[in-house]
Every structure is written in C-alpha cells, then in structure tokens.
Design a protein around this motif. Structure first.
Motif, PDB file in Angstrom:
ATOM      1  N   MET A   1      93.102 -12.534  82.375  1.00 38.73           N
ATOM      2  CA  MET A   1      93.102 -11.579  83.488  1.00 38.73           C
ATOM      3  C   MET A   1      92.628 -10.227  82.966  1.00 38.73           C
ATOM      4  SD  MET A   1      96.952 -10.138  83.956  1.00 38.73           S
ATOM      5  CE  MET A   1      97.813  -9.305  82.634  1.00 38.73           C
ATOM      6  N   LYS A   2      92.219  -9.360  83.907  1.00 42.04           N
ATOM      7  CA  LYS A   2      91.796  -8.019  83.489  1.00 42.04           C
ATOM      8  C   LYS A   2      93.007  -7.093  83.526  1.00 42.04           C
ATOM      9  CE  LYS A   2      87.132  -8.224  85.394  1.00 42.04           C
ATOM     10  NZ  LYS A   2      87.507  -9.315  86.313  1.00 42.04           N
TER      11      LYS A   2
ATOM     12  N   VAL B   1      92.663 -10.017  79.046  1.00 43.91           N
ATOM     13  CA  VAL B   1      93.851 -10.347  78.246  1.00 43.91           C
ATOM     14  C   VAL B   1      94.489 -11.622  78.804  1.00 43.91           C
ATOM     15  CG1 VAL B   1      94.283  -7.893  77.772  1.00 43.91           C
ATOM     16  CG2 VAL B   1      95.451  -9.016  79.663  1.00 43.91           C
ATOM     17  N   PRO B   2      95.395 -12.245  78.056  1.00 47.94           N
ATOM     18  CA  PRO B   2      96.034 -13.465  78.568  1.00 47.94           C
ATOM     19  C   PRO B   2      96.851 -13.180  79.827  1.00 47.94           C
ATOM     20  CG  PRO B   2      96.450 -13.224  76.216  1.00 47.94           C
ATOM     21  CD  PRO B   2      95.811 -11.961  76.674  1.00 47.94           C
ATOM     22  N   ASP B   3      97.006 -14.200  80.661  1.00 50.33           N
ATOM     23  CA  ASP B   3      97.847 -14.072  81.850  1.00 50.33           C
ATOM     24  C   ASP B   3      99.316 -14.048  81.444  1.00 50.33           C
ATOM     25  OD1 ASP B   3      96.017 -16.029  84.363  1.00 50.33           O
ATOM     26  OD2 ASP B   3      95.527 -14.198  83.265  1.00 50.33           O
ATOM     27  N   PRO B   4     100.161 -13.381  82.228  1.00 51.65           N
ATOM     28  CA  PRO B   4     101.582 -13.354  81.879  1.00 51.65           C
ATOM     29  C   PRO B   4     102.245 -14.696  82.154  1.00 51.65           C
ATOM     30  CG  PRO B   4     101.197 -12.155  83.912  1.00 51.65           C
ATOM     31  CD  PRO B   4      99.860 -12.573  83.420  1.00 51.65           C
TER      32      PRO B   4
ATOM     33  N   ILE C   1     106.417 -14.002  88.417  1.00 54.94           N
ATOM     34  CA  ILE C   1     105.069 -13.516  88.125  1.00 54.94           C
ATOM     35  C   ILE C   1     104.448 -13.080  89.442  1.00 54.94           C
ATOM     36  CG2 ILE C   1     102.839 -14.022  87.080  1.00 54.94           C
ATOM     37  CD1 ILE C   1     105.055 -14.386  85.094  1.00 54.94           C
TER      38      ILE C   1
ATOM     39  N   ARG D   1     101.064 -11.597  91.559  1.00 55.01           N
ATOM     40  CA  ARG D   1      99.641 -11.288  91.594  1.00 55.01           C
ATOM     41  C   ARG D   1      99.552  -9.898  92.212  1.00 55.01           C
ATOM     42  NH1 ARG D   1      95.675 -11.368  95.382  1.00 55.01           N
ATOM     43  NH2 ARG D   1      97.012 -12.320  96.966  1.00 55.01           N
TER      44      ARG D   1
ATOM     45  N   GLU E   1      95.748  -7.642  86.880  1.00 54.14           N
ATOM     46  CA  GLU E   1      95.658  -8.592  87.993  1.00 54.14           C
ATOM     47  C   GLU E   1      96.978  -9.310  88.245  1.00 54.14           C
ATOM     48  OE1 GLU E   1      91.806 -10.301  86.236  1.00 54.14           O
ATOM     49  OE2 GLU E   1      91.530 -10.529  88.400  1.00 54.14           O
ATOM     50  N   TYR E   2      97.764  -9.500  87.179  1.00 52.79           N
ATOM     51  CA  TYR E   2      99.061 -10.152  87.303  1.00 52.79           C
ATOM     52  C   TYR E   2     100.089  -9.377  86.490  1.00 52.79           C
ATOM     53  CZ  TYR E   2      96.534 -14.220  89.117  1.00 52.79           C
ATOM     54  OH  TYR E   2      95.730 -15.056  89.863  1.00 52.79           O
TER      55      TYR E   2
ATOM     56  N   ARG F   1     104.329  -9.712  84.907  1.00 50.78           N
ATOM     57  CA  ARG F   1     105.584 -10.452  84.764  1.00 50.78           C
ATOM     58  C   ARG F   1     106.708  -9.493  85.085  1.00 50.78           C
ATOM     59  NH1 ARG F   1     109.366  -9.654  80.188  1.00 50.78           N
ATOM     60  NH2 ARG F   1     111.051 -11.094  80.678  1.00 50.78           N
TER      61      ARG F   1
ATOM     62  N   GLU G   1      88.723  -1.874  87.613  1.00 47.01           N
ATOM     63  CA  GLU G   1      87.745  -1.587  86.547  1.00 47.01           C
ATOM     64  C   GLU G   1      87.454  -0.099  86.412  1.00 47.01           C
ATOM     65  OE1 GLU G   1      86.833  -5.788  87.733  1.00 47.01           O
ATOM     66  OE2 GLU G   1      87.452  -3.941  88.739  1.00 47.01           O
TER      67      GLU G   1
ATOM     68  N   ALA H   1      92.609  -4.963  92.325  1.00 47.76           N
ATOM     69  CA  ALA H   1      91.812  -5.780  91.401  1.00 47.76           C
ATOM     70  C   ALA H   1      90.516  -6.235  92.040  1.00 47.76           C
ATOM     71  CB  ALA H   1      92.610  -6.973  90.958  1.00 47.76           C
TER      72      ALA H   1
END
Lengths: 330, 390
Positions: B1-2, B17-20, B29, B31, B141-142, B144, B367, B390
């Motif tokens: 995700m960004k 980066v990785p999604d939570p 979680i 969105r 974008e997401y 936790r 962005e 997003a």
C-alpha cells in the motif's frame, strides 16, 4: 552556582541564621561520615587539580621538581586528571570507584615525584615533604574506598531490583495469576519456561542472548495467599537470586499495587556476560517492562503491540509483513 | 500500500509499504477513505519531535471502512464506516475508566521512553514518534487500529467524510479547550491561534455560551474565517496592534476570563523575546517556544483560566510563573480525551449546530502529501486545512 554567603550556607545544609554553629546539618537523605570524607576528597581533588593545571610552574617548585617544559605538561595532565576524579566523586553515582581511582592517581604521583625530583638539597627536601603528603592522602583514599565499598552492602556485584506498578484488578486475582508460575513467560520477556516441580519448587529457564538458555531451580520460602510470595534460588543455581513480590490493595479502589523486590548475583565467567546482557545495564528497566506487560495482560487481555514494538531493536513505525496485499484503493 | 513516510527533517516520501495486519485480537484494519494533515504533524516535519525513525508513517486524523476485524471485536463488522480517535486507549485501565483516554496506561508500548522525559507516560498516539508507541499513522491506504472495541465511532448514513473526519482530533480538541475554560454567562474568551483547532475552539466557546470570543492571529484570511465562519466576535492581528492593550480595551480593563492557547511549541512572535527563543532553540537550550503562552498569562484576568491545547514537547524558558501564581490563574491542559467527546459532538453535528467542514480549504490526493505539508506550513494559497484521500 551559589553566590551569597546565605545561599552558600543553605547549600551546605546549615540554617541560615545559625552560621556560627559548627555542626552542619546533613542534606536530605543523610550522608554517612565516610561519604562526607569522600566528598572532602572530591573537593580536594578539584582544588589540587585546578592548582596543578593553572600554575604548573609554581607547583613544580613547591614539590621540589625541576621546572621545565616536560614537567609542566605532566603537571597539567595530572591536574586535569585530578579534576575529573574530583567531579566523579562529587557526582555521586560510583563514588567508591572514583575514590579508588584516586588511589591509582596517587601511585602515579608517587612514581613521578621519585623520578622527577630535582638534585639540590632544597628541592630534595621539598620532594620528600610532598611524597610524605601524597602517602598520607593515599592512605586516606584507600581507607575511604574500602569503607565505601563495604557500606554499599554485601557482594558488590549483587544487583538489587525494586519495582512497582498499579493494576486495576483485585489483589486476589493478580496473586492467583502470578502464583501459577506457568503464566510468567507471558509477560516476562526473557523467560522461556517455568516448570512446576512440586508445591514449593520450580525450574526456570531463560533465554541467553547468544542462543541457548540459562536455567535454575527456585523454591518458595514464604507464600501468603493474595498477599506475598517470597522465593530463593536453590544451591548451584546459574543465577543466584532471592526476592519477593507483594500484592497490596491500592487506595481508593484503584486495584492492586505490586511491589517486586529482589536481588541477584550475576555469576562470573562466560555465563556472567550472558546474564548481564540478559538483564541489561538497568535490570530495573527490564523488570518494570515485565510489570507493564503483566498489567496489559490482566487489564486488556494481551500484551499490547504496535507496528514498531513487535520487532526487537529499532524498526520504523510501519507494517512489516507478509500479509497479502489488500488491493489498491483505486 | 502507499503511505506518507517521514524520511528526515522536512523530508517526506509517499512510498510503497506492506499492508497492515492484525497483531492483537482486538484490532481492526481500516481502509482509509479520508485523512488530514494536523498542525502538530508540522512539529514532526520540522524536526522538533524526538524518537522519529526513517520510514515512520505519519497521520493521526483518519477515517474509513472496516475491512478486517480481530477475533475479539464484536462491535464492528466488515463494511462499517468509522472515524478513529487519535489516541489509542484500552478502556480498562484506571485512566480510561475515568474518561482520561489520552492518558491510557497501557497503549504506549514504549512507555519507558516517555517516562524518562516526563515522569510518567501518556497514551500511545497514531503516527507520532516512538516515544508515543511507534504506531503507524493514517496517512496511508490502510491502517491498523488497536482496541477497535473502544475507539472507532460508527458514522451514520447521510453524513459525508468531510463532516465527520475532524471528530478524530481537531474538533474535540477545540471543544475540550473551550470546555476547560468553564465558561459562565457573560464570559469573554480569547483564543490565540486561528488554525483549525483555534477555529473549533472559537466555535465551541460560542456553543458553550461565551459572551465574546476574541480571535488572535497574524494572517488576515485566518482571522476572516474566525469571524465569518467560526463565530468570533472580535479579531486581533498581533502584527498590527498590541494584543494586551486591545484585550484590555475589549474587556473594560479586566482581561479575558479565559485564554486558550491553540498555538503550542512553534509559536511565532515579532519582538525581542521571539528572537531570544529562536536563539535558545538553535543552541539547544530550549526546545519549545512559549510565546503565545507568555502573552496569554499576562493578558488573562486575575483568577481566570488558561486552557492550553497547543502541543508542547519539551522545555520552555522564561515562563512567567510569578504572574501565574500571583494572579491565581488556573492552568488546564492535556492531549484531547477524544473518546469522551465523540458521541456528544456527533450529536451536535447531526443537529446542525456545527459543520466542521468549514475549515477545509484543500482537497488533495495522498501522493501530494509532501508538497501539501510545505503549503500548510507556509500558509500559502490561503491554506487552512488539507484533507487527503488515497
């Protein structure tokens, strides 16, 4: 810094309207006679150091050594060393060590005096007097160092830990959770497992940083339900330790105050280093963290995690993971 | 995700980066559908907040849709639309039980660091340094969300994101600032700072019955917004006139009954004392600039209240303690206990008593976060509040 005479006297603990009294009240917390002597030595160090560093020529002539460039440089270095030692003593945290450092310095001074003394009769006379003075101070330093070390308690290496936390649960519940030692690894980070052998004995295994583990047996020496558990490690333990955990009702319905009080002797040798890192520079910190985790488990159900905290060591505050991507939002 | 990541002082990058994922069974979680840039984010941007790491995701004002819940979360289901309070709070400790949610005793996973600096630790916050928990923030974008059974507020149908997003932080913050003034009929309230929090402090003071609310700032467009949209009865531009004199004039010499500091540690001034504060900061002898705070103490009437909701992080110098003490001023302060204001303020929004969206001046994409920070910092283009999606 204190400026007026009144401030100076208040600083030194005397009542401001009783400056003629020769008895200095000790500062809050009290200092033993030995600690006062140590502090005196600290000030003496600073005074002497300042003299050596700022007036090396005069000092050289006073102690009967030739006043040349090399000697002046040595006196300057010695002066700085004295100031540093004096500051270390007065800073108070490792006073005994700093006083012993003085002894080391005294040895150096004696050697220097012997080697550097001048040849004239006057100079020899002065050097002899200076040597006698240093020997006297050395004796005082050594005695003070010894007394301080003894005052700190048995086993200079014995580490004492005292930590406390309040948990919003009744003392009975907190006691029961702790008393079942198999629960302990849930919140004690360094513990791998606790195996209950019988009513009073248990076998503890903790992680060693380089892999592998340290283990010891412990026995309960006093068990007051809902109030207090005292234990002690059994002979031949890798890590000798003894202590107690008490559970007191916190005032005003706040729950339970847990007080952990124990002492442990890090063993010598290769195990010593491992255990030292295990408990860290500040063993109190490690125990307090354990207590925080216990509070989290009892109050919220689990140890609280953040994106950074699930990693040991530094990690940025972002997810790390192998979660499959949830898909772009556009 | 960004995600918008802090990479150093004044350096932000929107990175992949990785999604939570769920870490505790009480997590959810989200969105993220809308998120905002906060004035306190600027303290991080400008390098004033310690314990930041490269890669930390910023952002603590966010809302969105639940996409996953931990096994212990019963109050939320996938698809629910929620606003998330910026402090993380467990709901079970003594502090949470007393409604002091920003003081949660459990949620700061790095409590030991805060304890060293402050004596005891406050709650963990989203996206606000490792000293306050090391939680990833919501400019992504997401996100936790821990303790999802305590924090997130379900948003009713019929309210847009823009109408409720600010329940996450700035609306309750302004409201708490006004509430701490203990406003009585006839009271005159002065508010330093017309950023979004100041605007909501002004609006809240009116809602709570203040007779006059005086807005203080140096940007005409912000003072205009305070008068026309937030309900300020008077405005003072401190670069054009003396604040203390004008306040005396407006209060028959008494001084305001309560003063709200909605400015905090990066206060700006134009006198010698400002130069002094900046010099001390450069020499690392002072970490925060208490310019607005000093002025508020001097201005406040005897026996009045100083309500501090501007964020401070470290230490200040030349604090008029003598004035505070001898004038018997009550100082009330703290990070917002958002959770206890969520429902009451949502009610007010639903009843039409306040529409928080009036502070929004820019709507941008995630962005664009790095350039948006610069614009917000420099107050360019009439910038008051930036909302990102997003």
């Amino acid at each position: 810094m204190v400026t007026t005479a009144i401030e100076r006297d208040m600083w030194m603990g005397r009542r401001w309207d009783d400056r003629t009294s020769s008895v200095a009240e000790s500062p809050p917390g009290g200092r033993s006679a030995v600690e006062r002597v140590a502090r005196g030595l600290g000030w003496f160090s600073i005074g002497l150091g300042v003299a050596e560093a700022t007036m090396p020529s005069r000092m050289a002539r006073m102690i009967g050594i030739e006043d040349n460039d090399a000697h002046r440089r040595i006196l300057l270095t010695t002066g700085l060393r004295e100031i540093a030692t004096g500051v270390a003593i007065l800073a108070g945290t490792r006073t005994a060590g700093a006083v012993w450092a003085r002894v080391g310095g005294d040895m150096l001074d004696l050697a220097f005096l012997r080697q550097a003394r001048g040849s004239s009769e006057r100079e020899r006379g002065r050097a002899a007097a200076a040597t006698a003075a240093v020997l006297g101070v050395t004796a005082l330093d050594a005695i003070t160092g010894q007394q301080l070390s003894r005052e700190r308690g048995p086993g200079v290496r014995g580490i004492k830990v005292n930590e406390t936390i309040t948990i919003a649960k009744p003392p009975a519940q907190v006691y029961e959770f702790w008393r079942d030692f198999r629960n302990l690894p849930r919140f004690m980070d360094h513990l791998e497992s606790v195996e209950v052998i019988d009513d009073t004995r248990s076998r503890w295994r903790a992680r060693a940083p380089a892999g592998g583990s340290v283990a010891w047996d412990a026995e309960i020496v006093d068990d007051r339900p809902h109030e207090r558990i005292s234990w002690r490690s059994v002979e031949d333990a890798d890590v000798q330790n003894a202590g107690s955990v008490s559970f007191r009702p916190a005032p005003g319905g706040r729950g339970t105050e847990i007080h952990v009080d124990f002492r442990y002797d890090p063993p010598a040798g290769k195990l010593g280093a491992a255990v030292a890192t295990l408990f860290g520079e500040e063993p109190g910190h490690s125990v307090k963290s354990d207590l925080r985790r216990l509070k989290q488990v009892l109050e919220t159900g689990d140890v609280v995690r953040s994106d950074a905290s699930i990693h040991s060591g530094m990690h940025s505050a972002q997810p790390s993971g192998n979660a499959k991507s949830r898909g772009a939002t556009r | 995700m960004k995600a918008n990541c802090w990479m150093g002082k004044k350096k932000l990058e929107v990175r992949e980066v990785p999604d939570p994922q769920i870490l505790n069974s009480r997590d959810a979680i989200i969105r993220v559908t809308s998120t905002a840039i906060c004035g306190s984010d600027l303290h991080i941007y400008n390098g004033f907040i310690p314990t930041m790491e490269k890669g930390d995701i910023l952002g603590h004002e966010f809302m969105g849709e639940v996409v996953e819940t931990g096994s212990a979360v019963k109050n939320l289901k996938v698809g629910d639309r929620v606003v998330v309070p910026f402090p993380t709070a467990c709901g079970a400790c003594n502090m949470c039980q007393r409604d002091l949610f920003s003081l949660c005793e459990n949620s700061n996973t790095n409590a030991w660091i805060a304890e060293k600096l402050m004596g005891h630790s406050p709650a963990g916050l989203f996206g606000y340094s490792h000293m306050l928990g090391g939680y990833a923030g919501g400019q992504a974008e997401y996100a936790r969300v821990p303790f999802a059974d305590v924090g997130p507020l379900k948003v009713p149908e019929g309210l847009s994101d823009e109408q409720v997003l600010f329940l996450s932080d700035i609306l309750p913050t302004g409201y708490m600032g006004a509430e701490m003034c203990n406003i009585q009929p006839g009271d005159v309230i002065a508010v330093w700072g017309c950023g979004p929090v100041g605007q909501f402090a002004i609006a809240s003071a009116k809602l709570l019955g203040a007779e006059r609310v005086i807005a203080i700032d140096r940007f005409p467009y912000r003072l205009r917004m305070a008068a026309e949209r937030a309900g300020a009865t008077d405005t003072i531009n401190y670069q054009q006139e003396s604040v203390l004199e004008r306040l005396k004039e407006l209060t028959g010499g008494r001084g305001p009954d309560a003063c709200i500091d909605a400015v905090g540690m990066e206060a700006h001034g134009h006198s010698a004392i400002y130069a002094y504060d900046r010099l001390k900061q450069a020499m690392m002898l002072e970490t925060d600039r208490p310019i607005a705070l000093r002025e508020a103490i001097m201005a406040c009437r005897t026996g009045g209240t100083l309500s501090v909701i501007g964020v401070y992080g470290g230490f200040i110098d030349k604090f008029p303690m003598g004035a505070l003490m001898n004038k018997s001023i009550t100082l009330r302060t703290g990070q917002t206990h958002v959770h206890r204001y969520l429902r009451p303020l949502l009610d007010r929004i639903e009843r039409g008593e306040i529409d928080p969206s009036f502070v929004i001046t820019h709507r941008l994409r995630l962005e664009e976060a790095p350039s948006a920070f610069e614009m917000f910092l420099n107050k360019e283009d009439g910038c008051e509040k930036v909302v990102l999606s997003a």
